[in-house]
Write a protein that holds these residues in place. Structure first.
Motif, short mmCIF file in Angstrom:
data_model
loop_
_atom_site.label_atom_id
_atom_site.label_comp_id
_atom_site.label_asym_id
_atom_site.label_seq_id
_atom_site.Cartn_x
_atom_site.Cartn_y
_atom_site.Cartn_z
N LEU A 91 45.43 46.25 41.67
CA LEU A 91 45.74 44.91 42.26
C LEU A 91 45.45 43.88 41.10
O LEU A 91 46.31 42.72 41.36
CB LEU A 91 44.87 44.57 43.41
CG LEU A 91 45.30 43.52 44.20
CD1 LEU A 91 46.54 43.26 44.74
CD2 LEU A 91 44.11 43.11 45.37
N LEU A 92 44.39 44.00 40.39
CA LEU A 92 43.97 43.21 39.28
C LEU A 92 45.33 42.88 38.33
O LEU A 92 45.55 41.88 37.82
CB LEU A 92 42.81 43.16 38.74
CG LEU A 92 42.20 42.35 37.74
CD1 LEU A 92 41.69 41.05 38.80
CD2 LEU A 92 40.90 42.78 36.83
N LYS A 112 36.58 36.86 37.74
CA LYS A 112 35.36 37.55 38.04
C LYS A 112 35.44 39.01 38.07
O LYS A 112 34.50 39.65 37.59
CB LYS A 112 34.69 37.06 39.55
CG LYS A 112 33.48 37.73 39.92
CD LYS A 112 32.87 37.30 41.15
CE LYS A 112 31.79 37.89 41.90
NZ LYS A 112 31.07 37.40 43.08
N MET A 113 36.57 39.74 38.62
CA MET A 113 36.83 40.84 38.77
C MET A 113 37.23 41.45 37.44
O MET A 113 36.88 42.49 36.96
CB MET A 113 37.64 41.31 39.79
CG MET A 113 37.33 41.02 41.35
SD MET A 113 36.05 41.86 41.76
CE MET A 113 36.61 43.63 41.71
N ARG A 114 37.73 40.71 36.71
CA ARG A 114 38.14 41.19 35.30
C ARG A 114 37.14 41.38 34.29
O ARG A 114 37.08 42.34 33.55
CB ARG A 114 39.34 39.97 34.63
CG ARG A 114 39.94 40.62 33.12
CD ARG A 114 40.71 39.35 32.82
NE ARG A 114 41.37 39.68 31.41
CZ ARG A 114 42.08 38.93 30.63
NH1 ARG A 114 42.05 37.51 31.16
NH2 ARG A 114 42.55 39.33 29.63
N SER A 115 36.00 40.26 34.29
CA SER A 115 35.01 40.73 33.70
C SER A 115 34.21 41.84 34.09
O SER A 115 33.71 42.45 33.42
CB SER A 115 33.93 39.12 33.89
OG SER A 115 34.63 38.17 33.39
N LEU A 132 34.98 53.39 42.46
CA LEU A 132 33.66 52.82 42.15
C LEU A 132 33.55 51.36 42.17
O LEU A 132 32.65 50.80 42.69
CB LEU A 132 33.25 53.12 40.60
CG LEU A 132 32.04 52.79 40.00
CD1 LEU A 132 30.91 53.51 40.96
CD2 LEU A 132 31.89 52.99 38.50
N LEU A 133 34.65 50.66 41.73
CA LEU A 133 34.71 49.09 41.77
C LEU A 133 35.51 48.31 42.70
O LEU A 133 36.05 47.38 42.26
CB LEU A 133 34.91 48.71 40.14
CG LEU A 133 33.83 48.98 39.26
CD1 LEU A 133 34.18 48.62 37.68
CD2 LEU A 133 32.60 48.20 39.62
#
Length: 473
Positions: A91-92, A112-115, A132-133
């Motif tokens: 999705l990112l 935030k999620m990319r980091s 996991l994430l």
């Protein structure tokens, strides 16, 4: 004729005090009270006749008179629309291809999620990486990209018009006129398998109760929801992998605060804003309706199945509360042929609540219920099995009544005794109490009162060791 002009008198010319008295005669018990003991359904708050609401539409004067009474018993349906999206690596990647179209909130999520993804040594498109994430993010107004995601999930949340209700209550000074609130939903919470859903669920539920109790001051709260959703709203678990077998569409819980506790609440230590509903107020009564267990009787080795255990966990949690004024004094349970193992678990929990002074049970269908005459509802269930569990449950209850140290004047009520046939059946268990030396005086249909003067002097010696070890574990 004496020349004096005649004056017509109509109801609108009466003083407001009399109009209020007239309106109160239309203030009947709400359906959430009348139907609480019925088999649970989403229709708990539905009522065909609404005379007060009709009267409020007659004129502005009547609306002003009726409004405080009209909202004595209010209801809040939870919003049905899903608002949460699981963010994973794939999705990112899609978000990155549409950066110019993202809202400010979506851009914050993206960065935030990319980091977080970059800090991992795993390859971003490994299947295990997705598991996991995964993070759950709430969709905000203007998040057009997230709204277009096919897999949007649901967590309990208040409806969009809740604040309009709050403003209405504030504008007409209704806060202290609202005695009761029913919070309800027919949607199942389905994210128990997502580990990262716990924190968003806890925040969403804490936000619901914080907003409700900030805006209103009810002395009665009823929550009606499917078991999985109710567990979330009560900050507890179900402790069952067999919920499919019971097919329970909805459970009810009622928490009630006596007038004396409500008046004295200012003396009590202020409760934190993020605690569970059962500790939000010094509730004096807890009622629970888990509905019918009959579907499970049609399954293989039905007696091994476990029904949802939210009530048991809540009672255990209450029993650990050290402040007596924050513990219940009365309890009621309604179910349709619950397994005796479930009744035993409830009794074990009740035995730990020393403040109880009134206990009520209903374990068979009410007079309004035609379940036993419905082949579709009965399925492959055998009537013999239903009544076997009913009898075993009442044996457990009778043993509890003979052991528990109730105060003189405490009461036990069996709603099943409203059926004359079941009343004669229960008399056998009532006699068990006297056989064990416990004095219970019958007062009316299905009601017994603890009477120390009727105790036998050899009561302690009449109790078998198994009576104590079985129910006081």
């Amino acid at each position: 004729m004496d020349g004096t002009p005649s004056h017509r008198t109509n109801v609108n010319s009466l003083p407001n005090e009399l109009l209020i008295q007239i309106a109160t005669h239309l203030d009947t018990l709400p359906p959430s009270v009348q139907k609480f003991a019925h088999e649970p359904s989403i229709e708990l708050t539905h009522q065909d006749e609404t005379p007060l609401k009709s009267l409020s539409l007659v004129s502005w004067k009547w609306r002003k008179i009726v409004l405080p009474i009209l909202f004595h018993y209010s209801r809040i349906p939870l919003d049905r629309h899903p608002q949460w999206v699981p963010i994973d690596a794939r999705l990112l990647e899609n978000m990155q291809s549409q950066l110019t179209n993202l809202s400010n909130h979506e851009m914050q999520i993206f960065h935030k999620m990319r980091s977080k993804f970059k800090s991992s040594s795993m390859f971003a498109f490994d299947e295990s990486f997705d598991d996991l994430l995964i993070n759950l993010c709430r969709v905000h107004d203007g998040d057009n990209f997230l709204k277009s995601v096919p897999n949007i999930l649901w967590l309990p949340h208040l409806p969009n018009n809740f604040m309009a209700f709050v403003r209405l209550a504030s504008r007409h000074n209704l806060k202290h006129h609202i005695k009761s609130i029913v919070l309800y939903s027919d949607k199942d919470y389905e994210l128990r398998h997502v580990a990262t859903a716990d924190a968003p669920l806890a925040r969403a539920v804490a936000e619901i109760w914080s907003q409700v109790f900030f805006a209103f001051d009810p002395y009665r709260v009823v929550v009606a929801a499917p078991p999985s959703t109710l567990a979330g709203l009560l900050d507890t678990q179900m402790l069952s992998s067999d919920t499919w077998a019971f097919n329970m569409k909805m459970h009810y819980i009622e928490l009630h605060m006596s007038e004396s506790r409500r008046n004295e609440m200012a003396r009590f230590q202020r409760r934190p804003s993020d605690i569970a509903l059962i500790h939000r107020r010094p509730w004096s009564h807890l009622g629970y309706n888990e509905g019918s267990s009959i579907t499970a009787y049609s399954t293989y080795e039905y007696h091994l199945k476990q029904s949802p255990k939210m009530l048991y966990l809540i009672l255990i949690r209450l029993a650990k509360e050290v402040v007596e004024c924050f513990n219940i004094r009365s309890f009621s349970f309604h179910g349709v042929f619950p397994f005796s193992t479930n009744t035993t678990a409830i009794i074990r929990a009740l035995h730990k609540i020393e403040t109880l002074r009134s206990v009520q049970f209903q374990l068979a269908p009410g007079l309004e219920n035609n379940l036993l005459s419905s082949p579709k509802r009965m399925g492959r269930a055998q009537p013999h099995d239903l009544w076997l569990e009913w009898n075993e449950s009442y044996k457990v209850i009778a043993a509890y009544l003979s052991i528990f140290e109730f105060e003189d004047g405490s009461e036990f009520i069996s709603k099943d005794c409203e059926d004359s046939t079941l009343a004669s059946e229960f008399e056998l268990y009532a006699r068990m109490l006297s056989d064990k030396g416990a004095g219970w005086r019958k007062e009316g249909v299905g009601r017994w009162v603890r009477d120390f003067s009727l105790d036998r002097e050899d009561r302690e010696t009449l109790l078998r060791p198994s009576d104590v070890t079985t129910y006081v574990s």
